[in-house]
Scaffold this motif. Structure first.
Motif, short mmCIF file in Angstrom:
data_model
loop_
_atom_site.label_atom_id
_atom_site.label_comp_id
_atom_site.label_asym_id
_atom_site.label_seq_id
_atom_site.Cartn_x
_atom_site.Cartn_y
_atom_site.Cartn_z
N HIS A 194 -55.04 -104.63 54.85
CA HIS A 194 -53.97 -105.05 54.12
C HIS A 194 -54.73 -106.33 53.37
O HIS A 194 -55.02 -107.23 54.11
CB HIS A 194 -52.77 -105.35 54.88
N GLN A 195 -54.47 -106.30 52.12
CA GLN A 195 -54.79 -107.43 51.11
C GLN A 195 -54.23 -108.68 51.89
O GLN A 195 -52.97 -108.68 51.79
CB GLN A 195 -54.45 -107.24 49.76
N GLY A 196 -54.82 -109.75 52.04
CA GLY A 196 -54.38 -111.27 52.36
C GLY A 196 -54.20 -111.25 53.99
O GLY A 196 -54.10 -112.52 54.38
N GLU A 197 -54.51 -110.35 54.53
CA GLU A 197 -54.46 -110.48 56.38
C GLU A 197 -55.74 -111.04 56.69
O GLU A 197 -56.57 -110.99 56.14
CB GLU A 197 -54.40 -108.94 56.84
N PRO A 198 -55.71 -111.92 57.89
CA PRO A 198 -57.01 -112.42 58.24
C PRO A 198 -57.88 -111.08 58.78
O PRO A 198 -57.54 -110.34 59.27
CB PRO A 198 -56.21 -113.01 59.68
N THR A 199 -59.01 -111.79 58.75
CA THR A 199 -60.47 -110.91 58.93
C THR A 199 -60.49 -110.68 60.62
O THR A 199 -60.65 -111.72 61.28
CB THR A 199 -61.48 -111.17 58.27
N GLN A 200 -60.62 -109.45 61.08
CA GLN A 200 -60.70 -109.38 62.66
C GLN A 200 -61.88 -108.35 62.85
O GLN A 200 -62.33 -108.55 63.84
CB GLN A 200 -59.28 -108.97 63.20
N HIS A 201 -62.19 -107.40 61.81
CA HIS A 201 -63.15 -106.52 62.08
C HIS A 201 -63.59 -105.91 60.68
O HIS A 201 -63.05 -106.03 59.80
CB HIS A 201 -62.60 -105.32 63.00
N VAL A 202 -64.77 -105.40 60.74
CA VAL A 202 -65.29 -104.50 59.72
C VAL A 202 -65.30 -103.12 60.06
O VAL A 202 -65.11 -102.62 61.26
CB VAL A 202 -66.80 -104.89 59.41
N ALA A 203 -65.19 -101.78 58.93
CA ALA A 203 -65.15 -100.41 59.43
C ALA A 203 -66.43 -99.93 58.60
O ALA A 203 -66.62 -100.00 57.71
CB ALA A 203 -63.86 -99.93 58.84
N LEU A 204 -67.04 -99.18 59.49
CA LEU A 204 -67.85 -98.13 59.17
C LEU A 204 -67.40 -96.80 58.87
O LEU A 204 -67.04 -96.17 60.03
CB LEU A 204 -69.32 -97.98 60.18
#
Length: 225
Positions: free
Chosen positions: A34-44
């Motif tokens: 979601h736009q604006g949410e904190p970053t916790q992971h990346v996705a491949l």
């Protein structure tokens, strides 16, 4: 069109990346970020296709990109530790490798080849963005719709006896947003292409019948009134 991230990584390094994190499945139209949410992971992305979009101050959705297999999502927020700059939504059922942010960053530090691939990837995306801005000011809305269809055919299309098939559930509104034009221009352009026998459309399916002619047409369509 920029190559997917994993295409830039050696086979041994791909195996190392795919050993990180856990696999997760998303249903069609499910939201990965979601736009604006904190970053916790990346996705491949392993399979499937997703759209990257932002919400304008007026509340309108602006479609920035469509990403597919072997692409990486959320990498910029992981690198600069800022909130998500865009929303990512599955267009079809998606399988993705979800890698925690810190694990991903440690992997980049430990494997210079992957770090260099990430630099190449980010550079290619910046060049792609510059090309899109140039296309916006130098090409009509109709020309941008045709160019978008050609880009999708190159990345996602499959050969069939009747042409190149694009199997993506994109609405005319989403095509218009991706090409930075109006739904009316998108509808008019598709109608014109159908009447000329250059494309065929049906629900969630577009067939490019005359790809060579479409490439020529993309650069020659006059500016919309």
């Amino acid at each position: 069109m920029a190559r997917p991230f994993l295409d830039l990584v050696s086979s041994d390094e791909v195996e190392g990346l795919l050993a990180l994190g856990t696999e997760r499945r998303y249903a069609s139209r499910a939201t990965l970020f979601h736009q604006g949410e904190p970053t916790q992971h990346v996705a491949l992305l392993l399979t499937g296709w997703a759209k990257v979009s932002v919400q304008s101050r007026r509340g309108d959705e602006v479609l920035l990109a469509i990403r597919g297999p072997d692409d990486i999502l959320g990498e910029l927020s992981a690198i600069d530790d800022r909130p998500r700059s865009a929303t990512v939504t599955a267009l079809v059922p998606v399988r993705a490798r979800i890698i925690p942010e810190q694990q991903f960053l440690r992997h980049l530090q430990d494997f210079p080849g992957v770090m260099f691939a990430m630099l190449q990837h980010v550079t290619a995306r910046l060049r792609e963005s510059d090309a899109e801005r140039l296309r916006y000011v130098s090409t009509s809305g109709s020309g941008r719709i045709i160019s978008l269809l050609l880009d999708l055919a190159e990345r996602q299309g499959r050969r069939a006896p009747d042409g190149v098939v694009i199997d993506l559930p994109l609405t005319q509104q989403e095509l218009a947003k991706a090409a930075a034009t109006s739904r009316e221009v998108a509808a008019r352009t598709l109608r014109m292409l159908r009447e000329r026998g250059l494309v065929r459309t049906s629900r969630q399916r577009i067939v490019l019948v005359q790809v060579t002619v479409l490439r020529s047409l993309a650069s020659s369509v006059s500016h919309d009134a």
